[in-house]
Design an enzyme around this catalytic site. Structure first.
Site, PDB file in Angstrom:
ATOM      1  N   GLY A 195      -7.345  10.085  -5.528  1.00  0.00           N
ATOM      2  CA  GLY A 195      -6.052   9.558  -5.944  1.00  0.00           C
ATOM      3  C   GLY A 195      -6.006   9.377  -7.450  1.00  0.00           C
ATOM      4  N   LEU A 196      -4.889   8.878  -7.943  1.00  0.00           N
ATOM      5  CA  LEU A 196      -4.690   8.683  -9.372  1.00  0.00           C
ATOM      6  C   LEU A 196      -5.667   7.655  -9.940  1.00  0.00           C
ATOM      7  CD1 LEU A 196      -0.778   8.537  -9.585  1.00  0.00           C
ATOM      8  CD2 LEU A 196      -2.259  10.456 -10.230  1.00  0.00           C
TER       9      LEU A 196
ATOM     10  N   GLY B 173      -7.127   2.376  -6.849  1.00  0.00           N
ATOM     11  CA  GLY B 173      -7.891   1.538  -5.927  1.00  0.00           C
ATOM     12  C   GLY B 173      -9.081   2.209  -5.281  1.00  0.00           C
ATOM     13  N   LYS B 174      -9.437   3.402  -5.706  1.00  0.00           N
ATOM     14  CA  LYS B 174     -10.518   4.153  -5.067  1.00  0.00           C
ATOM     15  C   LYS B 174     -11.849   3.396  -5.091  1.00  0.00           C
ATOM     16  CE  LYS B 174     -10.001   7.557  -7.914  1.00  0.00           C
ATOM     17  NZ  LYS B 174      -8.889   6.918  -8.684  1.00  0.00           N
ATOM     18  N   SER B 175     -12.269   2.996  -6.284  1.00  0.00           N
ATOM     19  CA  SER B 175     -13.560   2.313  -6.417  1.00  0.00           C
ATOM     20  C   SER B 175     -13.547   0.954  -5.733  1.00  0.00           C
ATOM     21  CB  SER B 175     -13.918   2.145  -7.906  1.00  0.00           C
ATOM     22  OG  SER B 175     -14.123   3.397  -8.515  1.00  0.00           O
TER      23      SER B 175
ATOM     24  N   SER C  92     -10.721  13.575  -8.395  1.00  0.00           N
ATOM     25  CA  SER C  92     -10.755  14.924  -7.789  1.00  0.00           C
ATOM     26  C   SER C  92      -9.337  15.484  -7.662  1.00  0.00           C
ATOM     27  CB  SER C  92     -11.465  14.897  -6.437  1.00  0.00           C
ATOM     28  OG  SER C  92     -11.080  13.815  -5.629  1.00  0.00           O
TER      29      SER C  92
END
Length: 266
Positions: A96-97, A101-103, A170
């Protein structure tokens, strides 16, 4: 003196194989690190050979027999490791951007899984760029190589029987599809952290969005570089609306639905 050309996705073994095919005589090979090319006296094209090598010099005298490099099979299989761990292996790929909130979600899922007794680990984009991918920038080519390397590492984690959680922008759809193929569809879960750009920018603790808009940072996903959405994700988390704990619950529930948190001799 001619060049031997290879693609940006080449690994060291493929380059060495290409070098062996390129010359019958033991001539010196010199590597131009900035261009990623070997120099030799002959030019050759071999379909299907892809890969590159960094910061090393070799001579063909040291590369005799390199075309015979093969994988050495393990007698301890992934299934054996899964039985020992009590759960199946998986790669949960958060994408995602920036600041979506990925990490945050990946580490929260890791903590939940750890408390459940699962063997798990997080690969975080910023952390990886301090080591394994510290030689890469943010051009399209380097981003692709970054994800290629992580995909290979993810495959090793899956083979080791662990539940790997990755947090990488990614941005390119094809790169993520390639990782899925490398890891294996049964072990790969692509999770899209769906958060509007304006909320990502509000949450941005590093000020990268502001710097990107001011031209201080170039090629920044969400501002000056694109993010390509997949046609279908395994899970979409509305990280702009849902609390982190709720997102973690959704990930854990999906892992349970796919029976990844249990393993039997059967």
């Amino acid at each position: 003196m001619d060049y031997i050309y290879g693609s940006a996705g080449m690994d060291a073994a493929s380059w060495l194989m290409l070098a062996c095919y390129a010359s019958e005589d033991p001539v010196d090979l010199r590597l131009n690190v900035s261009l990623g090319r070997f120099f030799t006296y002959n030019t050759v094209q071999i379909p299907g050979i892809t890969g590159h090598i960094h910061n090393e010099q070799h001579s063909l005298e040291k590369l005799v027999g390199c075309s015979h490099i093969v994988r050495h099979p393990s007698t301890v299989l992934t299934q054996h490791r899964e039985l020992l761990n009590g759960h199946r292996s998986a790669v949960v790929w958060f994408t995602g951007l920036p600041s979506s909130g990925k990490s945050t979600i990946a580490h929260a899922v890791e903590e939940r899984l750890f408390k459940l007794g699962c063997r798990t680990f997080v690969l975080d984009g910023d952390n990886i760029r301090h080591g394994l991918c510290s030689d890469l920038g943010f051009s399209d080519k380097d981003r692709t190589e970054n994800i290629r390397r992580i995909g290979e590492v993810a495959r090793l984690f899956a083979e080791a029987g662990l539940i790997l959680l990755t947090a990488f922008i990614s941005p390119f759809r094809l790169d993520r599809e390639r990782v899925r193929k490398v890891v294996g569809d049964d072990h790969f879960i692509e999770v899209f952290c769906d958060c509007p750009p304006e909320i990502c920018e509000q949450r941005d603790p590093k000020g990268n969005y502001r710097n990107a808009r001011e031209g201080i940072i170039g090629h920044f996903t969400g501002v000056s570089a694109p993010y390509e959405r997949s046609e279908k994700y395994d899970l979409i988390l509305k990280t702009g609306e849902c609390a982190p704990e709720e997102c973690v619950d959704q990930v854990i529930e999906l892992l349970r639905q796919r029976q990844l948190l249990q393993c039997s001799a059967a």
